[in-house]
Design a protein around this motif. Structure first.
Motif, short mmCIF file in Angstrom:
data_model
loop_
_atom_site.label_atom_id
_atom_site.label_comp_id
_atom_site.label_asym_id
_atom_site.label_seq_id
_atom_site.Cartn_x
_atom_site.Cartn_y
_atom_site.Cartn_z
N SER A 124 5.12 -9.85 -6.42
CA SER A 124 5.27 -8.92 -5.51
C SER A 124 5.73 -7.67 -5.95
O SER A 124 6.58 -7.35 -6.97
CB SER A 124 6.05 -9.25 -4.39
OG SER A 124 7.58 -9.36 -4.76
N GLY A 125 5.44 -6.28 -5.27
CA GLY A 125 5.72 -5.11 -5.79
C GLY A 125 5.96 -4.40 -4.47
O GLY A 125 6.09 -5.11 -3.32
N ILE A 126 6.39 -3.19 -4.38
CA ILE A 126 6.64 -2.33 -3.51
C ILE A 126 5.26 -1.83 -2.70
O ILE A 126 5.23 -2.16 -1.58
CB ILE A 126 7.59 -1.15 -3.81
CG1 ILE A 126 9.05 -1.89 -4.13
CG2 ILE A 126 7.80 -0.48 -2.56
CD1 ILE A 126 9.83 -1.00 -4.96
N LEU A 127 4.74 -1.24 -3.54
CA LEU A 127 3.54 -0.71 -2.92
C LEU A 127 2.04 -1.37 -3.38
O LEU A 127 1.18 -1.64 -2.81
CB LEU A 127 3.27 0.91 -3.35
CG LEU A 127 4.33 1.73 -2.34
CD1 LEU A 127 4.06 3.16 -2.70
CD2 LEU A 127 3.68 1.60 -0.94
N LEU A 128 2.27 -1.54 -4.99
CA LEU A 128 1.14 -2.27 -5.56
C LEU A 128 1.44 -3.65 -5.93
O LEU A 128 2.54 -3.82 -6.06
CB LEU A 128 0.86 -1.37 -6.93
CG LEU A 128 0.31 0.07 -6.57
CD1 LEU A 128 0.39 0.80 -7.87
CD2 LEU A 128 -1.13 -0.08 -6.14
N PRO A 129 0.66 -4.35 -6.06
CA PRO A 129 0.94 -5.77 -6.39
C PRO A 129 1.26 -5.86 -7.93
O PRO A 129 0.84 -4.94 -8.50
CB PRO A 129 -0.52 -6.59 -6.26
CG PRO A 129 -1.51 -5.56 -6.39
CD PRO A 129 -0.94 -4.35 -5.77
N GLN B 80 9.38 -14.04 -8.05
CA GLN B 80 9.11 -12.93 -7.25
C GLN B 80 8.67 -11.41 -7.91
O GLN B 80 8.02 -10.80 -7.38
CB GLN B 80 10.60 -12.58 -6.37
CG GLN B 80 10.38 -11.95 -5.16
CD GLN B 80 11.83 -12.06 -4.45
OE1 GLN B 80 12.66 -12.42 -4.83
NE2 GLN B 80 11.60 -11.32 -3.23
N VAL B 81 9.41 -11.29 -8.99
CA VAL B 81 9.07 -10.25 -10.08
C VAL B 81 7.61 -10.19 -10.29
O VAL B 81 7.06 -9.20 -9.99
CB VAL B 81 9.93 -10.19 -11.15
CG1 VAL B 81 9.72 -8.97 -12.06
CG2 VAL B 81 11.41 -10.16 -10.91
N ILE B 82 7.11 -11.31 -10.61
CA ILE B 82 5.85 -11.21 -11.00
C ILE B 82 4.66 -11.21 -9.87
O ILE B 82 3.78 -10.42 -9.88
CB ILE B 82 5.54 -12.77 -11.70
CG1 ILE B 82 6.44 -12.71 -13.09
CG2 ILE B 82 4.21 -12.78 -12.03
CD1 ILE B 82 6.73 -14.09 -13.56
#
Lengths: 100, 473
Positions: A11-16, A7-9
């Motif tokens: 997804s991000g909050i605003l940017l991938p 998941q860390v790798i």
């Protein structure tokens, strides 16, 4: 736990999260890293006591005559040294005052 | 004449050099064949909490080179500054360095011009609320001044009455349109001709409170060193005004610490309280329009926005020996609102740029150019750091720890706290939280950029007379 890491790798909050692997980000982080280390060196230098080279190299800094406004006054060293000396005197005085 | 060499171009020179340095580093980094960071590793703290960490650190060679560059730049600048000041002090060129210690010593050898006396000039523009307190602190000094003169400039309140009531002299400016510098010039024109070599002149602001011992310490120094041309006060911020006040107090504490480490070698002879030997002021007036900028005959440059910074550079340019000893301390006011702080700092920044622009690149201004360049580069470095942090925050949804950078970060925290240690627990508490001071630094950086842009585009500065004072009433 493996899914957490994935998941860390992915997804991000605003940017991938893949943005962190992009050329721009890699250069930016290296740029910031080098600057940070330079400022780190300066921060360490600010914490440590300062070394005064001039204290070891005398000669030209030695005074040969009094600088007092009174021609017959005793000789005192460099102005900066004078500043230091007076501070030391002050500290000693303050120390002896406290001792009394 | 070397004046006016840069003027408005000073902003472009500083901005372009800082940006050029940053771009050079950027391209050097980009050509280094960088690889993306490794994926974070999963770990446990106390066997319970899951954390992600990344042990990646820059290659040791890069770390060593960066440390060496930082230290060499700092040491090189310090050595250069020392060399410049020593050379001018030891010069025998009376045309270029009329105040060089060596020359002054020769001229005054074997001559006793009488004991040191002290005349204090207090320029005041409607200062009825603060003047009484200033005079009280001044007259309560263990070494009382021999003469106190309030220089009342276009006052419409009871400043003059208060001064007379306290038994001090008053000089009222005549038709002065050049603000504080103009009023001081008028007063100095009147008193300087009668001052002997040891009849010192002090200029202090009407809102400044001297710490006891200031005058005694300064008089001792002037007595012990006839080549000493000026002593500047070391200022620290008044109490109060919450967090904004504490930011400024921390800044002043760090400045005072830096002064002590420089053994009193002055950056600015503060306008809040500085003492001059008359020979220094006469030499400045005599050399204006020739080797230093300004109108011939004027002690203070009326065109300068920050006249105290300007007269410091003028004295250094003439080879004068000046110090800012740690036992000559003054309390200065802190700005009470962000708006007034913004105005004050913009004025300082604009003034500093104008001053070095007017003098050009000379040995005496080298340190000031380097300081502006350092500030300019600091804007870029802090900006890049902030951008990187923001980008990381919006690109990951789980906190990842970087032990290497955390280690470095802890040294920054230590430096912040250590350098304000003398300020007490409030100063340390603010410093240890790091982020607020970082935000304050961003604020100061914004002022720096605004000042540089303003001077580049020649925007006219409409500086009022210390609006913060009137607001405090």
């Amino acid at each position: 736990m493996t899914s957490g890491l994935a998941q860390v790798i992915s997804s991000g909050i605003l940017l991938p999260a893949s943005f962190l692997q992009s050329g721009f980000f890699v250069i930016l982080s290296a740029f910031v890293a080098i600057n940070t280390i330079v400022y780190f060196a300066l921060a360490v230098a600010k914490i440590l006591p300062k070394v005064y080279l001039v204290d070891w190299i005398r000669g030209a800094n030695r005074r040969s005559e009094t600088r007092s406004i009174r021609p017959n006054a005793p000789i005192i060293g460099e102005v900066e040294e004078h500043v230091e000396r007076r501070e030391d005197d002050g500290r000693h005085r303050a120390g002896s005052d406290r001792a009394q | 004449m070397r004046m006016g060499r840069f003027d408005r171009a000073v902003g472009v020179v500083i901005g372009a050099t800082a940006l050029g340095g940053a771009l050079l580093l950027w391209f050097a980094v980009a050509s280094g064949g960088l690889t993306p960071a490794k994926q974070p590793t999963e770990g446990f703290v106390v066997g319970v909490w899951t954390v992600f960490y990344n042990t990646q650190a820059p290659p040791p060679q890069a770390i060593l080179v960066a440390i060496a560059v930082g230290l060499l730049l700092a040491a090189g600048l310090a050595l250069l500054e020392r060399r410049v000041s020593n050379r001018s002090r030891r010069s025998t060129d009376g045309q270029l360095y009329p105040l060089a210690a060596k020359l002054v010593m020769e001229q005054t050898r074997g001559v006793f011009a009488g004991p040191v006396t002290l005349t204090v000039l207090i320029p005041a523009y409607n200062e009825e609320d603060l003047l009484a307190g200033t005079l009280t602190s001044l007259l309560a000094q263990s070494r009382r001044p021999d003469r106190v003169i309030v220089v009342a400039d276009n006052c419409t309140d009871s400043t003059v009455a208060i001064a007379r009531q306290r038994g001090v002299e008053v000089i009222q400016s005549q038709g002065n349109t050049k603000k504080k510098a103009g009023a001081l010039n008028q007063a100095l024109t009147a008193i300087l001709p009668r001052q002997g070599d040891n009849d010192l002149v002090m200029v202090m602001d009407a809102d400044t409170r001297l710490d006891d011992g200031f005058l005694a310490a300064a008089v001792t120094r002037f007595t012990d060193d006839r080549a000493l041309m000026a002593v500047g006060g070391l200022f620290y911020g008044q109490e109060g005004f919450g967090l904004l006040g504490q930011f400024q107090r921390n800044e002043y504490i760090r400045y005072a610490r830096e002064m002590k480490r420089r053994r009193g070698r002055v950056f600015v002879l503060t306008g809040t309280a500085s003492i001059f030997r008359p020979a220094a002021l006469r030499a400045v007036a005599a050399n204006r329009g020739a080797t230093i900028p300004g109108t011939p005959g004027d002690v203070y440059d009326t065109a300068a926005l920050t006249e105290d910074n300007e007269i410091t550079i003028a004295l250094k340019s003439l080879g004068a020996l000046i110090v800012s000893p740690t036992d000559c301390t003054v309390v200065t006011e802190v700005m009470s609102t962000v708006r007034t702080l913004w105005r004050q700092r913009l004025r300082w920044q604009r003034g500093a740029l104008e001053n070095i622009g007017a003098y050009g690149m000379t040995p005496a201004t080298l340190r000031y150019w380097a300081q502006q360049l350092g500030l300019g580069y600091g804007v870029i470095a802090l900006g890049a750091f902030t951008l990187l942090t923001l980008l990381m925050f919006v690109s990951v949804d789980t906190w990842v720890w970087f032990p290497f950078w955390l280690g470095l970060g802890s040294v920054f925290v230590a430096e912040r706290v250590f350098t304000v240690w003398k300020g007490g627990w409030r100063a340390r508490a603010l410093a240890i939280t790091i982020v607020p001071e970082l935000v304050y630094d961003l604020f100061l950086n914004t002022v720096h950029v605004k000042g540089t842009i303003d001077i580049t585009f020649g925007r006219k500065a409409a500086w009022g007379r210390a609006p913060e004072k009137r607001r405090r009433q």
